[in-house]
Write a protein that holds these residues in place. Structure first.
Motif, short mmCIF file in Angstrom:
data_model
loop_
_atom_site.label_atom_id
_atom_site.label_comp_id
_atom_site.label_asym_id
_atom_site.label_seq_id
_atom_site.Cartn_x
_atom_site.Cartn_y
_atom_site.Cartn_z
N LEU A 45 0.80 -1.23 0.00
CA LEU A 45 0.00 0.00 0.00
C LEU A 45 0.83 1.27 0.00
O LEU A 45 0.32 2.34 -0.33
CB LEU A 45 -0.92 0.03 1.23
CG LEU A 45 -2.03 -1.00 1.31
CD1 LEU A 45 -2.85 -0.77 2.55
CD2 LEU A 45 -2.92 -0.93 0.08
N LYS A 71 -8.67 -0.38 3.25
CA LYS A 71 -7.63 -0.94 4.11
C LYS A 71 -7.10 0.12 5.06
O LYS A 71 -6.87 -0.15 6.25
CB LYS A 71 -6.50 -1.55 3.28
CG LYS A 71 -5.46 -2.25 4.09
CD LYS A 71 -6.07 -3.40 4.88
CE LYS A 71 -5.01 -4.14 5.67
NZ LYS A 71 -5.59 -5.17 6.53
N GLN A 74 -9.18 0.64 8.12
CA GLN A 74 -8.97 -0.39 9.14
C GLN A 74 -7.74 -0.10 9.99
O GLN A 74 -7.69 -0.45 11.16
CB GLN A 74 -8.81 -1.76 8.49
CG GLN A 74 -10.05 -2.27 7.79
CD GLN A 74 -9.77 -3.56 7.04
OE1 GLN A 74 -8.63 -3.94 6.80
NE2 GLN A 74 -10.85 -4.25 6.65
#
Length: 103
Positions: A45, A71, A74
């Motif tokens: 990422l 993501k 989270q």
């Protein structure tokens, strides 16, 4: 301010121009926050997240797409905890999609 016809270092220009100095300080703070959480960002990422500025305790991260944003959402609590542990005054992280930045 006196005009110059020679190149000067960015640090010197920042010292002579208060607005530029403030901008450089904000950029350094955002980079420091980024270095703090980079180990906590999954390697896949990292290329898809850009660090924006911190304003009034809110740090803006620019993400490249919905999957990256999902993501990142989270991971936000972990990132905030790390920032606070390291002494950064960030109370909130805002995610913005690349390309949707409007003023």
């Amino acid at each position: 301010m006196q005009r110059r016809h020679q190149a000067i270092r960015l640090e010197q220009a920042a010292q002579e121009a208060p607005v530029l100095g403030t901008l450089m300080q904000r950029l350094r703070h955002a980079q420091d926050c980024g270095r703090c959480i980079t180990p906590l960002i999954p390697p896949m990422l990292r290329a898809h997240i850009t660090f924006g500025v911190v304003e009034d305790g809110e740090w803006c991260l620019i993400v490249s797409g919905n999957a990256v944003a999902a993501k990142a959402r989270q991971l936000l609590p972990i990132w905030l905890k790390q920032l606070k542990t390291q002494g950064f005054e960030v109370q909130h992280i805002r995610l913005r999609m690349k390309g949707s930045l409007q003023t």
